[in-house]
Motif scaffolding. Structure first.
Motif, PDB file in Angstrom:
ATOM      1  N   THR A  24     -67.179 -18.206  17.301  1.00 57.07           N
ATOM      2  CA  THR A  24     -66.943 -19.192  17.571  1.00 57.07           C
ATOM      3  C   THR A  24     -67.326 -20.271  16.282  1.00 57.07           C
ATOM      4  O   THR A  24     -66.603 -21.047  15.491  1.00 57.07           O
ATOM      5  CB  THR A  24     -66.628 -19.525  19.041  1.00 57.07           C
ATOM      6  OG1 THR A  24     -66.256 -18.735  19.696  1.00 57.07           O
ATOM      7  CG2 THR A  24     -66.138 -21.011  18.837  1.00 57.07           C
ATOM      8  N   PHE A  25     -68.655 -19.897  15.941  1.00 55.39           N
ATOM      9  CA  PHE A  25     -69.518 -21.004  15.421  1.00 55.39           C
ATOM     10  C   PHE A  25     -69.942 -20.540  14.231  1.00 55.39           C
ATOM     11  O   PHE A  25     -70.480 -21.163  13.022  1.00 55.39           O
ATOM     12  CB  PHE A  25     -70.681 -21.820  15.896  1.00 55.39           C
ATOM     13  CG  PHE A  25     -70.167 -22.912  16.446  1.00 55.39           C
ATOM     14  CD1 PHE A  25     -69.841 -24.081  17.157  1.00 55.39           C
ATOM     15  CD2 PHE A  25     -70.455 -22.360  18.136  1.00 55.39           C
ATOM     16  CE1 PHE A  25     -69.655 -24.940  17.703  1.00 55.39           C
ATOM     17  CE2 PHE A  25     -70.087 -22.947  19.512  1.00 55.39           C
ATOM     18  CZ  PHE A  25     -69.849 -24.220  19.454  1.00 55.39           C
ATOM     19  N   GLY A  26     -69.846 -19.521  13.776  1.00 56.59           N
ATOM     20  CA  GLY A  26     -69.965 -18.861  12.495  1.00 56.59           C
ATOM     21  C   GLY A  26     -71.466 -19.356  12.488  1.00 56.59           C
ATOM     22  O   GLY A  26     -72.224 -18.561  11.163  1.00 56.59           O
ATOM     23  N   ALA A  27     -72.478 -18.511  13.830  1.00 58.37           N
ATOM     24  CA  ALA A  27     -73.818 -18.448  13.620  1.00 58.37           C
ATOM     25  C   ALA A  27     -74.097 -16.869  14.506  1.00 58.37           C
ATOM     26  O   ALA A  27     -74.888 -17.667  15.237  1.00 58.37           O
ATOM     27  CB  ALA A  27     -74.156 -19.767  14.935  1.00 58.37           C
ATOM     28  N   PRO A  28     -74.577 -16.643  13.812  1.00 59.65           N
ATOM     29  CA  PRO A  28     -74.884 -14.529  14.290  1.00 59.65           C
ATOM     30  C   PRO A  28     -76.334 -15.116  15.301  1.00 59.65           C
ATOM     31  O   PRO A  28     -76.636 -14.888  16.109  1.00 59.65           O
ATOM     32  CB  PRO A  28     -74.872 -13.781  13.461  1.00 59.65           C
ATOM     33  CG  PRO A  28     -74.891 -14.340  12.144  1.00 59.65           C
ATOM     34  CD  PRO A  28     -74.035 -16.045  12.184  1.00 59.65           C
ATOM     35  N   LEU A  29     -77.510 -15.964  14.451  1.00 56.42           N
ATOM     36  CA  LEU A  29     -78.221 -15.627  15.326  1.00 56.42           C
ATOM     37  C   LEU A  29     -78.385 -16.926  16.419  1.00 56.42           C
ATOM     38  O   LEU A  29     -78.907 -16.467  17.078  1.00 56.42           O
ATOM     39  CB  LEU A  29     -79.030 -16.943  13.835  1.00 56.42           C
ATOM     40  CG  LEU A  29     -80.312 -15.617  13.383  1.00 56.42           C
ATOM     41  CD1 LEU A  29     -81.342 -16.649  12.717  1.00 56.42           C
ATOM     42  CD2 LEU A  29     -81.420 -14.947  13.991  1.00 56.42           C
ATOM     43  N   ALA A  30     -76.846 -17.985  16.056  1.00 57.52           N
ATOM     44  CA  ALA A  30     -77.590 -18.648  17.737  1.00 57.52           C
ATOM     45  C   ALA A  30     -76.646 -18.487  18.454  1.00 57.52           C
ATOM     46  O   ALA A  30     -77.842 -18.662  19.859  1.00 57.52           O
ATOM     47  CB  ALA A  30     -76.774 -20.030  17.102  1.00 57.52           C
ATOM     48  N   GLY A  31     -76.101 -17.051  18.193  1.00 57.83           N
ATOM     49  CA  GLY A  31     -75.397 -16.395  19.475  1.00 57.83           C
ATOM     50  C   GLY A  31     -75.958 -15.447  20.149  1.00 57.83           C
ATOM     51  O   GLY A  31     -75.850 -15.214  21.115  1.00 57.83           O
ATOM     52  N   ALA A  32     -76.840 -15.050  19.196  1.00 61.90           N
ATOM     53  CA  ALA A  32     -77.802 -13.740  19.917  1.00 61.90           C
ATOM     54  C   ALA A  32     -79.359 -14.501  20.701  1.00 61.90           C
ATOM     55  O   ALA A  32     -79.276 -14.435  21.910  1.00 61.90           O
ATOM     56  CB  ALA A  32     -78.668 -12.750  18.518  1.00 61.90           C
ATOM     57  N   PHE A  33     -79.502 -15.544  19.956  1.00 66.68           N
ATOM     58  CA  PHE A  33     -80.376 -15.882  20.768  1.00 66.68           C
ATOM     59  C   PHE A  33     -80.256 -17.012  21.635  1.00 66.68           C
ATOM     60  O   PHE A  33     -80.339 -16.974  22.576  1.00 66.68           O
ATOM     61  CB  PHE A  33     -81.590 -16.967  20.086  1.00 66.68           C
ATOM     62  CG  PHE A  33     -82.837 -16.643  19.535  1.00 66.68           C
ATOM     63  CD1 PHE A  33     -83.727 -16.286  19.933  1.00 66.68           C
ATOM     64  CD2 PHE A  33     -82.310 -15.770  18.055  1.00 66.68           C
ATOM     65  CE1 PHE A  33     -84.353 -15.742  19.204  1.00 66.68           C
ATOM     66  CE2 PHE A  33     -83.504 -15.145  17.654  1.00 66.68           C
ATOM     67  CZ  PHE A  33     -84.410 -14.912  18.193  1.00 66.68           C
ATOM     68  N   PHE A  34     -78.383 -17.526  22.003  1.00 69.45           N
ATOM     69  CA  PHE A  34     -77.985 -18.473  23.039  1.00 69.45           C
ATOM     70  C   PHE A  34     -77.844 -16.625  24.687  1.00 69.45           C
ATOM     71  O   PHE A  34     -77.993 -17.062  25.587  1.00 69.45           O
ATOM     72  CB  PHE A  34     -76.613 -18.804  22.465  1.00 69.45           C
ATOM     73  CG  PHE A  34     -75.539 -18.833  24.105  1.00 69.45           C
ATOM     74  CD1 PHE A  34     -75.767 -20.199  24.867  1.00 69.45           C
ATOM     75  CD2 PHE A  34     -74.730 -18.118  24.451  1.00 69.45           C
ATOM     76  CE1 PHE A  34     -74.994 -21.064  26.404  1.00 69.45           C
ATOM     77  CE2 PHE A  34     -73.644 -18.492  25.878  1.00 69.45           C
ATOM     78  CZ  PHE A  34     -73.877 -19.426  25.886  1.00 69.45           C
ATOM     79  N   ALA A  35     -77.387 -15.886  24.173  1.00 70.21           N
ATOM     80  CA  ALA A  35     -77.106 -15.441  25.263  1.00 70.21           C
ATOM     81  C   ALA A  35     -79.102 -14.122  25.807  1.00 70.21           C
ATOM     82  O   ALA A  35     -79.124 -14.610  26.915  1.00 70.21           O
ATOM     83  CB  ALA A  35     -76.838 -13.750  24.184  1.00 70.21           C
ATOM     84  N   LEU A  36     -79.935 -14.369  24.703  1.00 63.81           N
ATOM     85  CA  LEU A  36     -80.888 -14.150  25.163  1.00 63.81           C
ATOM     86  C   LEU A  36     -81.858 -15.128  26.079  1.00 63.81           C
ATOM     87  O   LEU A  36     -82.524 -15.310  27.030  1.00 63.81           O
ATOM     88  CB  LEU A  36     -82.228 -13.394  23.734  1.00 63.81           C
ATOM     89  CG  LEU A  36     -82.020 -11.840  23.703  1.00 63.81           C
ATOM     90  CD1 LEU A  36     -82.110 -12.239  21.566  1.00 63.81           C
ATOM     91  CD2 LEU A  36     -81.868 -11.311  23.552  1.00 63.81           C
TER      92      LEU A  36
END
Length: 493
Positions: free
Chosen positions: A212-224
């Motif tokens: 959605t945001f083009g932010a793989p780091l943020a996506g991963a840490f959102f889940a964690l």
């Protein structure tokens, strides 16, 4: 029978089979062999992935990659639904000559959108009402990770209708639920252990945020940080793989839909900003976040929601949201992929920007509590950007000799308000950094985020997520314990 001829015996069943087998082309035989191999792999893979140890964990990454692919495709379908809903509920009706007057038409259309979203949830979503991400949190931290597919799909369609129809809600919550639901459906026939299913559900949410945001780091840490509440190696690896695969898939097949078309280089100009001005922004965004959380909780618990007829509530709330949107002159409206125009905001006075930020809070609270469905990330980003630019413009007036850049305060305000409202400071910092690629903003962003979270906790320990869990009785902990708990599911092996 004619002379010289002999009667041929009827062909045997074995002979028919032999001739049919010889007539099959090699390509069909190859397909059959591959099908058998795929079936064998489908039986072998979950059995081996359920085992313990490094080899099984490495094999589990393959499932994480598959979840990442599903998440990216699901996100694209969701945004196509938003475009379709926007065309049907806003663009086409507004094009009719018989409809005129935005102060009348827009509230009616927004009310119709919220009424349709509420009907979808009553008809197909088991009547569920509330925010999105806490559903996934509860399924992971209190259950086996299973998400019922029908309510999740109904929530996605209802959110698309809400956002496309002009409601004040974000897309990240629905896509996080959609990604998690797709991962849960993918894991169910594989007969994986509950601990493995939880990780894949978190990976699905990471993939959706990343795409959605083009932010793989943020996506991963959102889940964690928010979904799994774990940073164990076994959980970290598949979540990261899913996030990366989703981002790459989105770029290759669906194009780049970033918040900003190119990297930003606002940063800060002198250290006095870091020591004085940006902490002041943290205080202001913390106050805004506290207002957002407490107002949302008060409205959700309000008696008038229970006594108002369920069919009338979306129309009344939608009409109020529509009036706020019209008064905002387009600055409060965001449909589809999130984007923000700093130049347009900078042309508004600082006092009016603060008023618009409060209006966005009210519109979002009404949308989520009057039948609409959606997330809170995008509204929080908008509120934070308006608050930041308002402070930047005020400081420019107070200190005209200083080279201040209001856009820098907008970026820091975005991250600070998201961190304070959701209780996810690491995700907020990484999200703003990735969507801007502005290395210079990291130092003031980190400081402002910490101050904003601290100020919000002075007024309420709850976040938008933990408040929902407490209201619905799904959490018996105190809010502060729920927010800071990170180790309950540390082991997924």
């Amino acid at each position: 029978m004619a002379r010289g001829t002999t009667k041929q015996p009827p062909p045997s069943a074995d002979g028919v089979v032999d001739r049919a087998r010889k007539s099959v082309t090699p390509s069909i035989l190859w397909i059959l062999r591959q099908t058998r191999a795929a079936r064998a792999l489908a039986l072998w893979l979950p059995r081996y992935a359920n085992q313990r140890g490094p080899r099984a964990d490495a094999l589990f990454l393959t499932l994480g990659a598959a979840v990442g692919l599903l998440g990216a495709v699901g996100v694209q379908i969701f945004f196509n639904l938003i475009d379709l809903a926007n065309d049907a509920l806003v663009v086409w009706p507004m094009s009719l000559q018989a409809l005129s007057g935005r102060w009348i038409v827009v509230p009616l259309l927004t009310g119709a959108a919220l009424a349709l979203a509420a009907w979808l949830m009553r008809r197909f979503g088991n009547g569920y009402d509330g925010l999105n991400v806490p559903d996934v949190q509860h399924a992971v931290t209190r259950g086996d990770g299973h998400l019922p597919p029908r309510p999740a799909l109904a929530k996605s369609v209802a959110s698309a209708v809400t956002i496309g129809g002009g409601g004040s809600a974000g897309s990240e919550g629905p896509v996080a639920v959609l990604g998690a639901a797709l991962a849960s459906a993918f894991a169910r026939p594989l007969k994986l252990r509950a601990a493995r299913v939880r990780v894949l559900v978190g990976a699905g949410s990471a993939a959706a945020i990343s795409a959605t945001f083009g932010a793989p780091l943020a996506g991963a840490f959102f889940a964690l940080e928010e979904i799994l509440k774990s940073s164990s190696t076994t959980a970290f690896a598949p979540v990261v793989v899913a996030s990366v695969v989703a981002h790459a898939t989105s770029l290759v097949f669906f194009g780049d839909h970033g918040v900003f078309p190119q990297a930003l280089t606002y940063g800060y100009n002198f250290y006095r900003e870091v020591f004085f001005f940006f902490p002041l922004l943290g205080v202001l965004t913390g106050l805004m976040a506290a207002l957002f959380v407490m107002l949302e909780d008060r409205v959700a618990r309000a008696r008038w929601r229970r006594v108002t007829p369920s069919h009338a509530l979306p129309w009344l709330g939608g009409a109020a949201v529509g009036l706020i949107m019209v008064a905002g002159q387009g600055l409060l409206t965001s449909r589809g992929h999130y984007s923000i125009d700093f130049d347009a905001l900078a042309r508004v006075s600082w006092g009016l920007l603060l008023l618009l930020a409060v209006g966005k809070i009210v519109a979002t609270v009404l949308t989520l509590n009057c039948g609409g469905s959606g997330g809170v990330f995008a509204p929080s980003l908008t509120i934070g950007a308006m608050t930041g630019i308002a402070l930047g413009l005020l400081l420019q007036r107070l200190f005209p000799e200083l080279p201040l850049e209001p856009a820098s305060y907008a970026l820091v305000g975005m991250g600070s308000l998201v961190a304070a409202t959701t209780g996810a400071p690491i995700t907020a910092i990484l999200l703003v950094f990735e969507i801007t690629q502005d290395h210079g903003i990291l130092l003031p962003l980190m400081l402002s985020v910490v101050v904003a979270v601290t100020v919000r906790r002075l007024f309420t320990h709850e976040t938008l997520y933990t408040a929902w869990l407490l209201r619905t009785g799904r959490s018996k902990r105190k809010p502060e314990e729920e927010e800071t708990q990170t180790g309950e599911f540390m082991s997924y092996r």
